[in-house]
Design an enzyme around this catalytic site. Structure first.
Site: not given
Length: 320
Positions: A165, A227
């Site tokens: 990510n 993320d």
């Protein structure tokens, strides 16, 4: 039905999806793109009209993890089964590269085009094993051997991740960022764009682990896992904190500058858009979340937007 603003945020479009990812603002079309990963959908919205178009990806090709606009039109998409090229919206999908992993347990996740037009995509291990890797596809006409994926990180030298990510580049294109979500860490490398080489791996920012939930023992409280991410023109790194209901703004040196609350427990990835690139968008998730949480955070699953003072970097286009 439009949603009311909360904490400076509003729903960019009225639609709700399961798990949004990979948003980008297309400057030529003035539209916002993103994917619904478990729903196997590619989406684009006219945020001024509040309308959304949906492109359903065939089940046999797998979920869309990430995508980027192509300079010559259309998209490049990383699906579970490989990387594909679509010359137009809802067009036929030409496979550019097979998936370099066991598709029964691994899929593509976060990715983008780099400032020189290559496409990068990281993998995600659904069995939670640390085997995720970061790949790059160079399909430029000036490249001598454009076919095939090149592994860039995730080998024995750089250390493995569970979920790839947070991919982003600094404004001067000299630093590449990549997050290992399960380890709660964002790493940085020095990037030579011409040679496409990474060096000088380092920890950019380490977030608190889940075990430190209550902030005891001198540890900061758990505020989610890093993320997706985006960078502004000043080099600040904005990372969505999954299960943390916030976006963290980090300086180019990795220091925490601000925590931006988000009215969804699971923001997934920010991007900058609008004519002036001063609208911050963020995708969110509702997939697998408990009913009581969704009742209290009804914007979960929406793409949210808010105005910011400093513009972000524009999207990079894939070149072939």
């Amino acid at each position: 039905m439009s949603k009311p603003p909360e904490m400076g945020w509003s729903a960019a479009v009225p639609d709700v999806f399961e798990l949004g990812e990979s948003p980008f603002w297309h400057p030529h079309e003035q539209t916002l793109y993103w994917v619904d990963l478990p729903g196997r959908k590619v989406l684009r919205a006219n945020v001024f009209m509040g309308t959304t178009e949906v492109w359903d990806i065939p089940a046999e090709l797998g979920e869309p993890g990430c995508m980027a606009p192509a300079a010559s039109g259309g998209l490049v998409l990383a699906l579970r089964s490989g990387i594909y090229r679509a010359r137009e919206w809802r067009g036929s999908l030409q496979r550019l590269a097979d998936a370099p992993y066991d598709t029964a347990h691994i899929r593509f996740n976060d990715g983008k085009a780099d400032p020189q037009g290559r496409f990068w995509a990281g993998s995600y291990c659904e069995d939670k094993s640390p085997r995720a890797e970061l790949y790059c596809l160079d399909a430029r006409a000036t490249t001598a051997a454009p076919a095939g994926l090149r592994r860039m990180a995730g080998d024995a030298a750089t250390g493995y991740a569970t979920g790839a990510n947070g991919l982003a580049w600094s404004p001067d294109s000299r630093v590449l960022y990549w997050a290992d979500t399960a380890a709660h860490v964002v790493r940085a490398w020095d990037w030579d764009g011409a040679a496409n080489t990474l060096s000088g791996e380092r920890v950019f920012h380490q977030f608190a682990a889940r075990a430190a939930t209550n902030g005891q023992g001198g540890h900061p409280p758990y505020q989610g896992r890093p993320d997706g991410a985006a960078v502004d023109v000043q080099g600040n790194y904005f990372v969505a904190m999954y299960e943390g209901a916030c976006i963290k703004k980090l300086s180019p040196q990795g220091a925490l500058l601000a925590t931006i609350p988000v009215p969804a427990m699971c923001p997934t990835m920010p991007c900058f858009g609008g004519d002036d690139l001063q609208t911050l968008y963020v995708t969110t998730a509702r997939h697998g979340r408990p009913a009581h949480e969704l009742a209290g955070l009804p914007l979960s699953g929406c793409v949210l937007s808010m105005r910011v003072d400093v513009p972000g970097l524009p999207v990079n286009f894939f070149k072939d």
